[in-house]
Design a protein around this motif. Sequence first.
Motif, PDB file in Angstrom:
ATOM      1  N   GLU A 154     120.433  68.787   0.513  1.00 56.03           N
ATOM      2  CA  GLU A 154     119.301  67.935   0.870  1.00 56.03           C
ATOM      3  C   GLU A 154     118.071  68.825   1.003  1.00 56.03           C
ATOM      4  O   GLU A 154     118.181  69.921   1.570  1.00 56.03           O
ATOM      5  CB  GLU A 154     119.547  67.301   2.246  1.00 56.03           C
ATOM      6  N   PRO A 155     116.902  68.372   0.555  1.00 49.57           N
ATOM      7  CA  PRO A 155     115.708  69.225   0.670  1.00 49.57           C
ATOM      8  C   PRO A 155     115.386  69.624   2.104  1.00 49.57           C
ATOM      9  O   PRO A 155     114.745  70.642   2.336  1.00 49.57           O
ATOM     10  CB  PRO A 155     114.596  68.352   0.090  1.00 49.57           C
ATOM     11  N   ARG A 156     115.824  68.832   3.079  1.00 46.07           N
ATOM     12  CA  ARG A 156     115.455  69.172   4.457  1.00 46.07           C
ATOM     13  C   ARG A 156     116.355  70.239   5.071  1.00 46.07           C
ATOM     14  O   ARG A 156     116.124  70.681   6.199  1.00 46.07           O
ATOM     15  CB  ARG A 156     115.495  67.925   5.327  1.00 46.07           C
ATOM     16  N   THR A 160     113.133  78.917   9.328  1.00 43.26           N
ATOM     17  CA  THR A 160     111.789  78.422   9.061  1.00 43.26           C
ATOM     18  C   THR A 160     111.502  78.485   7.557  1.00 43.26           C
ATOM     19  O   THR A 160     110.374  78.709   7.115  1.00 43.26           O
ATOM     20  CB  THR A 160     110.757  79.205   9.915  1.00 43.26           C
ATOM     21  N   PRO A 167     114.460  63.332   6.632  1.00 46.34           N
ATOM     22  CA  PRO A 167     114.618  63.418   5.176  1.00 46.34           C
ATOM     23  C   PRO A 167     113.260  63.531   4.487  1.00 46.34           C
ATOM     24  O   PRO A 167     112.290  62.897   4.895  1.00 46.34           O
ATOM     25  CB  PRO A 167     115.305  62.097   4.819  1.00 46.34           C
ATOM     26  N   VAL A 168     113.223  64.351   3.467  1.00 52.43           N
ATOM     27  CA  VAL A 168     111.950  64.651   2.813  1.00 52.43           C
ATOM     28  C   VAL A 168     112.236  64.961   1.345  1.00 52.43           C
ATOM     29  O   VAL A 168     113.339  65.426   1.014  1.00 52.43           O
ATOM     30  CB  VAL A 168     111.268  65.856   3.531  1.00 52.43           C
ATOM     31  N   TYR A 213     111.140  67.044  -2.192  1.00 53.97           N
ATOM     32  CA  TYR A 213     110.644  68.401  -2.444  1.00 53.97           C
ATOM     33  C   TYR A 213     110.180  68.502  -3.888  1.00 53.97           C
ATOM     34  O   TYR A 213     110.850  68.039  -4.808  1.00 53.97           O
ATOM     35  CB  TYR A 213     111.781  69.393  -2.188  1.00 53.97           C
ATOM     36  N   ARG A 255     108.059  71.412  -6.531  1.00 54.54           N
ATOM     37  CA  ARG A 255     107.568  72.787  -6.595  1.00 54.54           C
ATOM     38  C   ARG A 255     106.439  72.881  -7.603  1.00 54.54           C
ATOM     39  O   ARG A 255     106.611  72.512  -8.773  1.00 54.54           O
ATOM     40  CB  ARG A 255     108.714  73.718  -6.997  1.00 54.54           C
ATOM     41  N   ILE A 273     103.288  72.954   1.177  1.00 61.35           N
ATOM     42  CA  ILE A 273     103.963  73.890   2.071  1.00 61.35           C
ATOM     43  C   ILE A 273     103.759  75.298   1.528  1.00 61.35           C
ATOM     44  O   ILE A 273     104.112  75.595   0.389  1.00 61.35           O
ATOM     45  CB  ILE A 273     105.446  73.534   2.297  1.00 61.35           C
ATOM     46  N   ALA A 274     103.113  76.128   2.336  1.00 65.05           N
ATOM     47  CA  ALA A 274     102.885  77.532   1.942  1.00 65.05           C
ATOM     48  C   ALA A 274     103.962  78.358   2.636  1.00 65.05           C
ATOM     49  O   ALA A 274     105.132  78.262   2.276  1.00 65.05           O
ATOM     50  CB  ALA A 274     101.475  77.935   2.326  1.00 65.05           C
ATOM     51  N   GLY A 275     103.610  79.134   3.640  1.00 61.75           N
ATOM     52  CA  GLY A 275     104.632  79.895   4.368  1.00 61.75           C
ATOM     53  C   GLY A 275     105.581  78.976   5.128  1.00 61.75           C
ATOM     54  O   GLY A 275     106.717  79.345   5.425  1.00 61.75           O
ATOM     55  N   GLY A 276     105.107  77.804   5.454  1.00 66.10           N
ATOM     56  CA  GLY A 276     105.939  76.847   6.183  1.00 66.10           C
ATOM     57  C   GLY A 276     106.111  77.196   7.652  1.00 66.10           C
ATOM     58  O   GLY A 276     106.847  76.521   8.368  1.00 66.10           O
ATOM     59  N   LEU A 313     106.942  73.685   9.043  1.00 64.24           N
ATOM     60  CA  LEU A 313     108.369  73.451   9.312  1.00 64.24           C
ATOM     61  C   LEU A 313     108.676  73.325  10.805  1.00 64.24           C
ATOM     62  O   LEU A 313     109.439  72.435  11.182  1.00 64.24           O
ATOM     63  CB  LEU A 313     109.245  74.518   8.634  1.00 64.24           C
ATOM     64  N   ASP A 354     105.836  72.663  -2.652  1.00 67.36           N
ATOM     65  CA  ASP A 354     105.981  74.107  -2.423  1.00 67.36           C
ATOM     66  C   ASP A 354     105.001  74.876  -3.319  1.00 67.36           C
ATOM     67  O   ASP A 354     105.049  74.757  -4.546  1.00 67.36           O
ATOM     68  CB  ASP A 354     107.437  74.502  -2.739  1.00 67.36           C
ATOM     69  N   ASN A 408     104.691  78.291  -3.100  1.00 68.03           N
ATOM     70  CA  ASN A 408     105.031  79.714  -3.030  1.00 68.03           C
ATOM     71  C   ASN A 408     105.116  80.401  -4.391  1.00 68.03           C
ATOM     72  O   ASN A 408     105.090  81.628  -4.469  1.00 68.03           O
ATOM     73  CB  ASN A 408     106.323  79.916  -2.242  1.00 68.03           C
ATOM     74  N   ASP A 409     105.254  79.594  -5.462  1.00 68.95           N
ATOM     75  CA  ASP A 409     105.271  80.219  -6.785  1.00 68.95           C
ATOM     76  C   ASP A 409     103.860  80.577  -7.272  1.00 68.95           C
ATOM     77  O   ASP A 409     103.714  81.235  -8.297  1.00 68.95           O
ATOM     78  CB  ASP A 409     105.924  79.282  -7.813  1.00 68.95           C
ATOM     79  N   ARG A 437     105.754  85.774   5.926  1.00 68.38           N
ATOM     80  CA  ARG A 437     105.837  84.446   5.344  1.00 68.38           C
ATOM     81  C   ARG A 437     104.521  83.672   5.472  1.00 68.38           C
ATOM     82  O   ARG A 437     104.061  83.052   4.530  1.00 68.38           O
ATOM     83  CB  ARG A 437     106.927  83.712   6.101  1.00 68.38           C
TER      84      ARG A 437
END
Lengths: 167, 290
Positions: A17-19, A60, B6-7, B9, B11, B32-35, B39, B54, B56-57, B110
């Motif tokens: 799951e992505p979470r 994290t 639930p989320v 994602y 990239r 979402i960068a470093g998160g 998070l 995301d 980060n790439d 991060r």
Amino acid sequence: MHVTMTVNGNEVTADVEPRLLLVHFVRDHLGLTGTHWGCDTSQCGTCVLWLDGRPVKSCTVLAVMADGHEVRTVEGLEVDGRLDPVQQGFMEEHGLQCGFCTPGMMMTARWLLDHQPDPDEATIREAISGQLCRCTGYENIVRAVRWAARHPGEPTTAQDASQEVQA
Amino acid sequence: MQTPAPVDYARATSVEHALELLERLGPESRLIAGGHSLLPMMRIRLAQPECVIDINDLTDLDYVKVEGGELCIGAMTRHAGVLDSPVVGEHYTIFHDAERLIADPPVRNRGTVGGSFCQADPAEDLAAVGSALKASVVLRSSQGTRTVPAREFHAGPYETVLGDAEMLTELRVPIRPGATSAYTKVKRKSGDWATAAAGAYVVLRDGVVADVGIGLTALGAPHFCAEEAEAYLVGKEPTEEHLAETGRLAAQACNPRADQRGPVEYKLHLAGELTQRVLRQSVARAEGRA
Ligand SMILES: Cc1cc2nc3c(=O)[nH]c(=O)nc-3n(C[C@H](O)[C@H](O)[C@H](O)COP(=O)(O)OP(=O)(O)OC[C@H]3O[C@@H](n4cnc5c(N)ncnc54)[C@H](O)[C@@H]3O)c2cc1C
Ligand code: FES
Ligand code: FES
């Protein structure tokens, strides 16, 4: 989601799951329980592992964020049955008591020594400042890292090391 | 156990792709960068985005360079990258002073510059650095690019002027020949957020302050700055008396809240004291004494 990543040199794939947080992926999906999971609030640092060669708090990071990346956990310190000098340093200098903080401590220590082979005490304390230890008072952890710095080329087998400690 | 809701994602593979995803997925999606701010908020369900994008790439946003007389730091530069950059240190020591005091080494590996600005935490250290330096941020959307002064970017706690489908790509700081700078922070323990923190730069000409910038964080100073204090000090010698008055004016710009880090009076005292310390240190650095 399908993820593929390299963990301690081995390619692993899974549906997650992505979470899902990376710490739970590593522990529950891969069974690598050496990485500990403590505070849940990004504070304690026991979940530290390497992501693309840098120590990060794996509570994290989402597991899906590590897709296509490289992870190294505390299990990856020992190579072919030979302990990393950091691991041996923790044994020699009594760098752990309950051992809860130890994986994060060792992973940051290994990274530090890879970049600064002969760190002084202040540098070591700064490097491990993202990890909390509730047992040792940090003194012996600093000594353990210093021990590893003094013995960079002397990896021992886990068996040798434990015999030595028992003796 | 804390787990995000639930989320979905996605990239992003480029800035354009990230902007396209933001537009397509709408305001319930979040970059979402470093998160390391998002998070923790998702884990306690303070944030429940439908999708995280995301970035980060986007390693092409991880850079430090000097361009057109400005120090330019890409949004995806990690705290550790800022700390390790000799170019940053050459122009503005304030960044290195601050980065050493931000979180701890794994968090700094991060967390990113862009994330720090966009999070707009009222105790964010880089927000005070950006305000002190009168920096600007570059914002991109599919409509184009705009540059916003750091002192206008933050609209309040956790609020910025960033549009829903807009992304911060760069922090820019004018290079001021002869400028020296410093940052200091009071915190309860190693790695903690600020109880109070201040940063400053000065440019001295013939022993007189020709230009100055002051930034404050965790103190409720609007836009993390203290403009009256700056105006007072310009054209004056940086004597102890003048610095004390500047500190007093800086504290006046603050509106801190009492919390577990301390009461209001204590924080106001810190605002004045820390302002004086960073000014004193900047002057000492200008005179080659520190
Ligand atoms: C234990 C701990 C201690 C910390 N201590 C400090 C401290 O002492 N001082 C301090 O200043 N900070 C501290 N931080 C925060 C840290 O600096 C974060 O890394 C930073 O605030 C956010 O950066 P990030 O890249 O992790 O952002 P993320 O968490 O990825 O994102 C934060 C927000 O910004 C948005 N965003 C991110 N990048 C962009 C972009 N390029 N364009 C538009 N929006 C974007 C996201 O959508 C999100 O809303 C701490 C964090 C932790 C976990
Ligand atoms: S479990 Fe990750 S920092 Fe505590
Ligand atoms: S050895 Fe017990 S927490 Fe460190």
